[in-house]
Design a protein around this motif. Structure first.
Motif, PDB file in Angstrom:
ATOM      1  N   LYS A 484       0.978  -1.060   0.139  1.00 14.01           N
ATOM      2  CA  LYS A 484       0.274  -0.065   0.011  1.00 14.01           C
ATOM      3  C   LYS A 484       0.645   1.820  -0.357  1.00 14.01           C
ATOM      4  O   LYS A 484       0.133   1.806  -0.361  1.00 14.01           O
ATOM      5  N   SER A 485       2.239   1.078   0.572  1.00 15.72           N
ATOM      6  CA  SER A 485       2.495   2.373   0.406  1.00 15.72           C
ATOM      7  C   SER A 485       3.516   2.767  -0.362  1.00 15.72           C
ATOM      8  O   SER A 485       4.959   3.022  -0.360  1.00 15.72           O
ATOM      9  N   ASN A 509       0.137   5.303  -4.594  1.00 17.24           N
ATOM     10  CA  ASN A 509       1.088   6.137  -4.214  1.00 17.24           C
ATOM     11  C   ASN A 509       2.468   6.222  -4.366  1.00 17.24           C
ATOM     12  O   ASN A 509       3.596   6.770  -4.591  1.00 17.24           O
TER      13      ASN A 509
HETATM   14  C1  LIG Z   1       0.528   7.783   0.405  1.00 16.60           C
HETATM   15  O1  LIG Z   1       1.152   8.831   0.705  1.00 16.60           O
HETATM   16  C2  LIG Z   1       0.376  10.123   1.567  1.00 16.60           C
HETATM   17  C3  LIG Z   1       1.372  11.505   1.536  1.00 16.60           C
HETATM   18  O2  LIG Z   1       2.773  10.775   1.349  1.00 16.60           O
HETATM   19  C4  LIG Z   1       0.237  10.045   3.254  1.00 16.60           C
HETATM   20  O3  LIG Z   1      -0.018  10.278   3.510  1.00 16.60           O
HETATM   21  C5  LIG Z   1       0.192   8.791   2.602  1.00 16.60           C
HETATM   22  O4  LIG Z   1      -0.765   8.049   3.801  1.00 16.60           O
HETATM   23  C6  LIG Z   1       0.239   7.176   1.200  1.00 16.60           C
HETATM   24  N1  LIG Z   1      -0.202   6.374   1.555  1.00 16.60           N
HETATM   25  C7  LIG Z   1      -0.371   4.735   1.873  1.00 16.60           C
HETATM   26  C8  LIG Z   1      -0.714   3.563   1.782  1.00 16.60           C
HETATM   27  O5  LIG Z   1       1.108   4.650   2.739  1.00 16.60           O
END
Ligand SMILES: *[C@@H]1O[C@H](CO)[C@@H](O)[C@H](O)[C@H]1NC(C)=O
Ligand SMILES: *[C@@H]1O[C@H](CO)[C@@H](O)[C@H](O)[C@H]1NC(C)=O
Ligand SMILES: *[C@@H]1O[C@H](CO)[C@@H](O)[C@H](O)[C@H]1NC(C)=O
Ligand SMILES: *[C@@H]1O[C@H](CO)[C@@H](O)[C@H](O)[C@H]1NC(C)=O
Ligand SMILES: *[C@@H]1O[C@H](CO)[C@@H](O)[C@H](O)[C@H]1NC(C)=O
Ligand SMILES: *[C@@H]1O[C@H](CO)[C@@H](O)[C@H](O)[C@H]1NC(C)=O
Length: 936
Positions: A484-485, A509
């Protein structure tokens, strides 16, 4: 002042402004054709962001190029064949901060050759052939902080060579032939501010502190490694600030270590003793001379028994980092590190470790960083499961062939895991299940062909995944769902043929996706693999064979659908025959586009209309026949264009003009038609100051056949340079016309010109006097011509002064002698309530009278005061008044009296004059009532 007047004034102003503009344009046009502008096609260098890089495409430079602009901040002349640095080579480069001369064959540097480089901070002279450094070669380099001069043949340091380097803090003089520590002494004496000295791989055999008299050295870091030092004797506190020391040496000699007082090295925190052998073999005493400051100890390539060394060092409680590379370790026994309870970092890479006993790391409770790279481990050692707070684990370049479900059990704090270069054909679905904190996973070059859902559910915090250089052939739907990240995904250099629709779903992301060098194909013209990647910034698809139906080499036209934030797209070398004009309508923010090495032949302006933010465009080797698409493509932001090796051979002025922001044009390997068609391009290449044309001096001629061996820039464009001649023609014509106009105007409109001149002068004086309101000294100033003096003296004066009692100002009587005449006039007009102009033919012809009247009329216009009284001594036809444009206007509304018409009734004339003199300036309405005669 009426509205009519105002309008007129603005009109005149507008007219004169437009004339001025035209004149300036003319002047510029004249200057630009006469004064040569510095060229921007350098012979051997290219410049980007204020840095010049000078590496000819073929061959090497033998001398320092003389055409480098003196505005550059950095010059890279490395890897050439320059043998001498001349005094003139770096003249006037007073803003240069970095100069790189490494990898040349420099044997000589002339005295004061760097004297102008007053801003230089970094100088690199590595890998040259310097034997001696003369006394004044570094003169002027008082701002240099870093000097590198390794891999030369320097034998000795003169007592004054380095003296000018007063700001030097870092000196690397490794790989030379310094043999006496007197040289080190000399360096340290000359460089009192030196903080870091690297002097590895010389011939130093002794290092003794008695040779160093100066004990207030600032030296913090000293690297003496790889010298055959036999005696290291310190008898005085000469390095009070030393924190970093390397005295390692793999040369086969033993060192006598003689430190008289333990406090001498009491600040050293990093010590490298790699390969060192001690005559005494007493390592306990040796390490004790560093007191209790030591935190990082490097013991690579040791010849002494490693078990003993580890035991000694691990009993020093301050040591937290141990580096034990290249020690031929093959088995790590349970008790090897049992004393090392303080370690946080252990580097065991580059050994031959095959086995690690399960309890080997039991005591390393605080370990955060473990390197086991470049060993022979067949599997992930179970010993690592005891490292509960481990943050970084390097298992790269081993022989691990499979991953088990529990290999990384308990490593919940792990942030980076390196597994690259292991032969792991298939991943285990549960291998990474505990790695909830993992951010970076390196799995490149592992022969992986199946992902086996290893990324479907786990690794929620992974940001970077490297899977390049494997044998993947397909990415299935949902296979990356757990990530996810994820921000960076490297899948390049695999054999991926297909993505199932939805392969990348959930990767919201993801910003960088590298897919180059795969075998990606598509079975439909409507593919949208990348849907959902709304944050994707860079997509690299180069070196694929993306094709539809096996024959038509097209990119699916909606391939980029959804990638609204894409900045960079690379489809280099993809066997494309054309690109659909709507291809980029989904990616409005695109800044970099590479479609080089395809068979496109033609580009349409439409392709570029959705991507007006484009900054870099690569269109090399696409068989482009012309650059004319640029004219309508409106790429006004484009700064970089690379269009190498195409088949166009003419670049027109229009094409050049269509890229107003271009700073770099790379047409390497392009050949051109060498005739007048390219004259504009050639002229621009040499003379424009904004765009650098890379390698321009090597552009070849391909036409006419007789010029085949000629270079484009050697072409004599004087014979045909249409532009220059045309410009000259225009300029000359303009100048001739201007001259004719001036002559004509002077001849026929002389009076108007003269009048205009006085209006201007009067305007100046009016501005000056406007605010110096003198109290009314006189009732009236009489402005008249000398020829009319008899009338003034005999008629006017007696009537007005004696009979009516006004105080009059007359120039022959009342002007202050010695004062500039214009000042006198101005004072008279501003010092009097009224100005009476006695107008006759001669009055109008006289310059002084004109000035007087003009100045008075300015006072009228600007102060809005009715100060002017006109007395006509003769009848003057209107036509004759026409040059006195303002006066004609005046006559329409100002008081004026005519003497000839008053002949019969002079009393009335004088009475009218008396009335006129009596009125105050502010009774504006009255003035019409006073008119006694009809307008002329
Ligand atoms: C995606 O990136 C945003 C900004 O960097 C962050 O706030 C968010 O948590 C991220 N999403 C995931 C699923 O990691
Ligand atoms: C460098 O220049 C010398 C002559 O000064 C020449 O003999 C030599 O071949 C050149 N070396 C290279 C690598 O070009
Ligand atoms: C030398 O460096 C100092 C400090 O960085 C700076 O103030 C000075 O302007 C530099 N001198 C020149 C000529 O650049
Ligand atoms: C060197 O050490 C002295 C005293 O030990 C200290 O005052 C000085 O600041 C140090 N210099 C540097 C550059 O650390
Ligand atoms: C070592 O030097 C310190 C101070 O520099 C001094 O106090 C001490 O007495 C010296 N010790 C010996 C054994 O010379
Ligand atoms: C994880 O750590 C616990 C406690 O130290 C230990 O009992 C367990 O065996 C470890 N798990 C594995 C798979 O080694």
């Amino acid at each position: 002042m009426g509205p009519e007047m105002k309008e007129d004034k603005t009109k005149t102003e507008a007219r004169s402004t437009s004339f001025e503009l035209r004149f300036i344009v003319l002047l510029l046009c004249f200057i630009s054709t006469v004064v040569p502008v510095a060229g921007f096609a350098l012979r051997d260098c290219r410049i980007s962001q204020n840095s010049a890089i000078c590496k000819p495409v073929d061959g090497k430079l033998r001398t320092v190029p003389q055409d480098i602009p003196s505005t550059v901040k950095s010059i890279d002349l490395s890897s050439n064949n320059i043998t001498k640095i001349l005094t003139s080579d770096f003249r006037k480069k007073s803003v240069l901060t970095e100069l790189d001369l490494k990898g040349n064959t420099i044997v000589q540097i002339d005295p004061r050759a760097f004297a102008d480089l007053i801003s230089l901070k970094k100088l690199n002279l590595n890998s040259n052939k310097l034997v001696k450094l003369g006394d004044d070669i570094f003169v002027g380099l008082s701002n240099v902080t870093e000097l590198r001069i390794t891999h030369n043949h320097i034998k000795a340091v003169l007592p004054t060579s380095f003296e000018s380097l007063t700001s030097l803090t870092f000196l690397d003089i490794s790989h030379n032939k310094l043999h006496s520590s007197k040289n080190v002494h000399s360096l340290l004496q000359q460089l009192p501010n030196l903080q870091s000295l690297v002097i590895t791989n010389n011939d130093l055999t002794h290092f003794q502190s008695w040779e160093l008299t100066n004990s207030s050295l600032e030296l913090a870091s000293l690297d003496l490694s790889q010298n055959p030092i036999a005696v290291f004797r310190i008898t005085a506190d000469v390095f009070p600030n030393l924190t970093w020391l390397n005295i390692g040496s793999t040369i086969k000699n033993k060192m006598i270590w003689d430190i008289r007082n333990k406090t001498f090295f009491s600040r050293v925190s990093t010590l490298d003793v790699s390969g060192l052998q001690l005559v005494s073999d007493d390592w306990k005493t040796f390490l004790e001379s560093f007191n209790s400051s030591l935190t990082i100890l490097r013991m690579n390539q040791m010849k002494h028994d490693l078990t003993e060394l580890i035991s000694i060092s691990c009993t020093i409680p301050t040591i937290t980092t141990l580096q034990l590379r290249q020690n031929k370790l093959s088995i790590i026994h349970s008790n090897l590190f049992s004393l090392c309870i303080h370690l946080t970092e252990l580097d065991l890479s580059d050994n031959s470790i095959q086995k690690i006993q399960d309890e080997a790391f039991m005591s390393l409770k605080g370990l955060r960083d473990l390197s086991l790279g470049r060993n022979k481990l067949p599997s992930v050692p179970a010993a690592t499961r005891n490292l509960k707070i481990l943050s970084k684990l390097d298992l790269s370049t081993n022989k691990i062939s499979s991953l088990g479900c529990n290999d990384f059990a308990n490593l919940t704090k792990l942030r980076q895991l390196n597994l690259y270069q292991n032969p792991i054909p298939a991943l285990n679905e549960f291998a990474f299940k505990d790695l909830i904190g993992l951010q970076v996973l390196k799995l490149q070059s592992c022969q992986i062909s199946r992902l086996n859902k290893a990324f479907s559910n786990y690794l929620p915090n992974l940001r970077q995944l490297y899977l390049n250089g494997n044998k993947l052939t397909i990415i299935k739907k949902g296979e990356l769902n757990g990530l996810k990240s994820l921000q960076n995904l490297s899948l390049h250099e695999n054999q991926i043929k297909v993505f199932q629709n939805g392969s990348f779903i959930g990767l919201t992301n993801l910003t960088i996706l590298l897919l180059q060098s795969n075998d990606i194909q598509t079975d439909s013209l409507k593919q949208n693999w990348f849907t959902g990647l709304t944050n994707l910034k860079r997509l690299d698809l180069r070196d694929n064979h993306i094709s539809y139906a096996n024959s038509l080499s097209w990119l699916p036209r909606n391939l980029l659908e959804g990638l609204t934030n894409l900045l960079s797209f690379d489809a280099h070398s993809s066997q494309l025959l054309s690109i659909h004009k709507d291809m980029f309508k989904h990616t409005p923010r695109l800044q970099m586009l590479d479609i080089s090495s395809n068979e496109l032949t033609d580009l349409t302006p439409d392709l570029f209309s959705p991507i007006q933010n484009l900054k870099s465009l690569y269109i090399s080797r696409i068989n482009l026949r012309s650059l004319d698409f640029l004219i309508n493509a409106k790429l006004t932001e484009l700064e970089f264009l690379q269009a190498r090796k195409n088949i166009f051979s003419v670049i027109s002025q229009e094409e050049i003009n269509s890229l107003p922001a271009l700073v770099y044009l790379d047409l390497f390997g392009q050949s051109f038609k060498c005739d007048c068609d390219n004259a504009a391009f050639l002229n621009w290449t040499v003379k424009n100051t904004q765009t650098q044309v890379f390698d321009a001096y090597n552009f070849k001629c391909n036409y006419p056949p007789s010029l085949n061996s000629t270079k484009l820039l050697d072409l004599d464009i004087h014979s045909c340079s249409v532009n220059i001649e045309f410009n000259c023609f225009i300029t000359t014509t303009c100048l001739t016309l201007l001259f004719m106009m001036v002559s004509f105007t002077y001849h026929f409109l002389r009076l108007q010109l003269v009048y205009a001149y006085y209006v201007f002068l009067a305007f100046l004086f009016d501005s000056k006097h406007k605010n110096t309101q003198a109290s009314d000294q006189y009732d009236a100033f009489i402005s008249y011509n000398a020829h009319d003096e008899p009338w003034v003296i005999s008629e006017l004066l007696p009537k007005l002064e004696n009979e009516q009692g006004w105080r009059l100002c007359l120039h022959h009587r009342d002007f202050e002698p010695g004062k500039p005449i214009m000042d006198n006039i101005a004072d008279a007009i501003y010092g009097s309530r009224k100005t009476i102009c006695v107008i006759s033919q001669r009055y109008l012809e006289s310059e002084w009278c004109s000035r007087e009247m003009t100045l008075a009329s300015f006072r009228l216009f600007d102060e809005q005061k009715d100060v002017l009284i006109l007395v006509f001594l003769e009848e003057i036809p209107t036509a004759q008044l026409s040059p006195y444009y303002r006066m004609r206007k005046l006559l329409k509304r100002q008081t004026y009296l005519s003497w000839p018409r008053a002949e019969e009734n002079t009393n009335l004339f004088w009475e009218k004059l008396r009335q006129a003199l009596k009125t105050r300036e502010d009774h504006g309405e009255d003035r019409f009532l006073l008119n006694v005669v009809d307008q002329p």
